[in-house]
Design an enzyme around this catalytic site. Structure first.
Site, PDB file in Angstrom:
ATOM      1  N   CYS A   1       0.870  -1.186   0.000  1.00  0.00           N
ATOM      2  CA  CYS A   1       0.000   0.000   0.000  1.00  0.00           C
ATOM      3  C   CYS A   1       0.900   1.227   0.000  1.00  0.00           C
ATOM      4  CB  CYS A   1      -0.983  -0.020   1.159  1.00  0.00           C
ATOM      5  SG  CYS A   1      -0.227  -0.029   2.802  1.00  0.00           S
TER       6      CYS A   1
ATOM      7  N   ASN B   1       2.217   1.424   4.392  1.00  0.00           N
ATOM      8  CA  ASN B   1       2.503   0.135   5.033  1.00  0.00           C
ATOM      9  C   ASN B   1       2.182   0.130   6.532  1.00  0.00           C
ATOM     10  OD1 ASN B   1       5.379  -2.088   5.514  1.00  0.00           O
ATOM     11  ND2 ASN B   1       3.298  -2.626   5.006  1.00  0.00           N
TER      12      ASN B   1
ATOM     13  N   CYS C   1      -1.539   0.605   7.338  1.00  0.00           N
ATOM     14  CA  CYS C   1      -2.987   0.330   7.436  1.00  0.00           C
ATOM     15  C   CYS C   1      -3.416  -0.858   6.571  1.00  0.00           C
ATOM     16  CB  CYS C   1      -3.812   1.559   7.041  1.00  0.00           C
ATOM     17  SG  CYS C   1      -3.474   3.032   8.025  1.00  0.00           S
ATOM     18  N   ARG C   2      -3.465  -0.653   5.259  1.00  0.00           N
ATOM     19  CA  ARG C   2      -4.080  -1.660   4.388  1.00  0.00           C
ATOM     20  C   ARG C   2      -3.214  -2.896   4.176  1.00  0.00           C
ATOM     21  NH1 ARG C   2      -5.099   2.380  -0.351  1.00  0.00           N
ATOM     22  NH2 ARG C   2      -3.209   3.210   0.639  1.00  0.00           N
ATOM     23  N   SER C   3      -1.937  -2.721   3.797  1.00  0.00           N
ATOM     24  CA  SER C   3      -1.143  -3.927   3.508  1.00  0.00           C
ATOM     25  C   SER C   3      -0.845  -4.743   4.768  1.00  0.00           C
ATOM     26  CB  SER C   3       0.120  -3.618   2.695  1.00  0.00           C
ATOM     27  OG  SER C   3       0.946  -2.687   3.322  1.00  0.00           O
TER      28      SER C   3
ATOM     29  N   ASP D   1      -8.226   4.053   1.002  1.00  0.00           N
ATOM     30  CA  ASP D   1      -7.248   4.487   2.008  1.00  0.00           C
ATOM     31  C   ASP D   1      -8.004   4.982   3.249  1.00  0.00           C
ATOM     32  OD1 ASP D   1      -5.328   5.734   3.528  1.00  0.00           O
ATOM     33  OD2 ASP D   1      -4.392   6.768   1.836  1.00  0.00           O
TER      34      ASP D   1
END
Ligand code: 4NP
Length: 161
Positions: free
Chosen positions: A8, A11, A13-15, A125
């Site tokens: 993401c 690195n 939150c999402r990934s 995001d």
């Protein structure tokens, strides 16, 4: 061994959420020895940091621990990984710019391309939003990672050990 890296922007939150979800699915499937997993960010501002507390809380509520430390994705990562999985189209475009060959570009995929019945391409995001965004990110990662695992099993004839 098939190596997969989720990517993401920051690195944090999402990934890391996709990584935590996938680790849990892979463990449940008995495929720990067939798949190596990691995550990274196209940006390096948060390098060394643990996942965002809100991402950790959303995952913990669903029984998933997020244990990564942020790092920036570097060009050499294309040598290490077979699948480089982007969380949104912007991350995907950054990765395509970094890739040095068609073979490297072919390793880049959008996570949501693996989501059954999906139509949306981006994991939104959540960084500047509220708690709800983090719960949504978890649910999207959960659905898409199940699809990704199905794909990997079929494409590489993976067997549980
Ligand atoms: P991520 O979220 O890409 O899912 O980790 C973000 C984290 C940090 C920032 C942006 C997005 N940031 O601008 O610092």
């Amino acid at each position: 061994m098939i190596r997969v890296c989720f990517v993401c922007l920051g690195n944090i939150c999402r990934s890391p959420t996709a990584l935590g979800v996938m680790r849990s699915l892979v463990r449940d499937a008995g495929l720990d020895r067939a798949l190596e997993l990691d995550s990274a960010g196209t940006g390096g501002w948060h390098a060394g940091e643990p996942p965002d507390r809100r991402a950790q809380a959303a995952a913990r509520g669903r029984g998933v621990a997020l244990e990564s430390r942020a790092r920036q994705f570097i060009r050499r990562d294309f040598d290490r990984f077979d699948y480089v999985i982007a969380m949104d189209r912007e991350n995907h475009a950054e990765l395509v710019k970094l890739a040095a060959s068609a073979a490297e570009r072919d390793k880049i995929h959008l996570l949501r391309a693996f989501e059954a019945g999906g139509g949306e391409l981006d994991v939104p995001d959540p960084y500047y939003g509220g708690e709800r965004g983090f719960a949504d990110v978890f649910d999207i990662c959960d659905r898409a990672c199940r699809g990704l695992l199905d794909h990997l099993r079929a494409a590489h004839a993976l067997e549980s050990s």
